[in-house]
Write an enzyme that holds these catalytic residues in place. Structure first.
Site, PDB file in Angstrom:
ATOM      1  N   TYR A   1      74.758 -31.240   8.622  1.00  0.00           N
ATOM      2  CA  TYR A   1      74.439 -30.725  10.212  1.00  0.00           C
ATOM      3  C   TYR A   1      74.500 -29.204  10.517  1.00  0.00           C
ATOM      4  CZ  TYR A   1      79.739 -31.433   9.662  1.00  0.00           C
ATOM      5  OH  TYR A   1      81.119 -31.099   9.205  1.00  0.00           O
TER       6      TYR A   1
ATOM      7  N   GLU B   1      59.517 -32.291  27.267  1.00  0.00           N
ATOM      8  CA  GLU B   1      59.320 -33.408  26.288  1.00  0.00           C
ATOM      9  C   GLU B   1      58.789 -33.096  25.051  1.00  0.00           C
ATOM     10  OE1 GLU B   1      59.121 -33.148  29.599  1.00  0.00           O
ATOM     11  OE2 GLU B   1      59.130 -35.099  30.629  1.00  0.00           O
TER      12      GLU B   1
ATOM     13  N   LYS C   1      68.237 -28.390  30.602  1.00  0.00           N
ATOM     14  CA  LYS C   1      68.036 -27.001  31.296  1.00  0.00           C
ATOM     15  C   LYS C   1      69.513 -26.899  32.087  1.00  0.00           C
ATOM     16  CE  LYS C   1      63.134 -26.263  31.126  1.00  0.00           C
ATOM     17  NZ  LYS C   1      61.943 -25.911  31.970  1.00  0.00           N
TER      18      LYS C   1
END
Ligand SMILES: Nc1nc2c(c(=O)[nH]1)N=C([C@H](O)[C@@H](O)CO)CN2
Length: 117
Positions: free
Chosen positions: A53, A73, A98
Site C-alpha cells: 500500500y 472521472e 474535492k
C-alpha cells in the site's frame, strides 16, 4: 475478495474545468479499496504476494503531480488503470473528492469500480 484499504489520502492534483482550477493544483481526498488475489499473503506472510500500500500511495502522488485533467472521472479512471495494470490488482474501487467546493457540502466527487481487463 480480500481487500487493502487506503482512506482519507490527501494528494495535490490538477483537475477542474474552471480557470482558477486550471491555474493551480488543489488538494483532493482519495479512498481506495484494492482487491488482492486470495488468502495467499495471509499464509505466506510475504510482501511480494500482496499489493504494497505504501508503493500505491507514492505512485498515485507521482502520477498526479504533473498531469492535468478536466474531470474527476478522468483522473479516477487513470488511477484505477495504474492500480489494476501496474500493481496487478484484480479489482479496485476508488473515490475521489474535492473539498469545500460547494456551500454546505464538505466533499463532492466520484466513485469508480474497475476490474483488471
Ligand atoms: N461530474 C462532475 N461534475 C463536475 C466536475 C467533475 O469533475 N465531474 N467538475 C466541476 C468543476 O471543476 C468544479 O468542481 C469546480 O468547483 C463541476 N462539476
Amino acid at each position: 475478495m480480500d481487500t487493502i484499504f487506503i482512506r482519507e489520502f490527501r494528494v495535490d492534483a490538477w483537475v477542474g474545468i474552471y480557470e482558477w482550477e486550471i491555474q493551480r493544483a488543489q488538494t483532493l481526498e482519495l479512498d481506495i479499496e484494492i482487491g488482492i488475489p486470495d488468502a495467499k499473503p495471509g499464509t505466506s506472510d510475504a510482501i511480494g504476494d500482496t499489493v504494497h500500500y505504501g508503493k500505491v500511495v507514492e505512485r498515485v502522488i507521482s502520477e498526479l503531480k504533473d498531469r492535468k485533467f478536466n474531470l474527476l472521472e478522468a483522473l479516477a479512471e487513470h488511477v484505477c488503470g495504474v492500480i489494476t495494470n501496474d500493481f496487478r490488482a484484480p479489482w479496485v474501487r476508488l473515490s475521489v473528492a474535492k473539498l469545500g467546493h460547494i456551500r454546505n457540502v464538505r466533499r463532492v466527487g466520484v466513485t469508480l469500480e474497475r476490474k483488471r481487463a
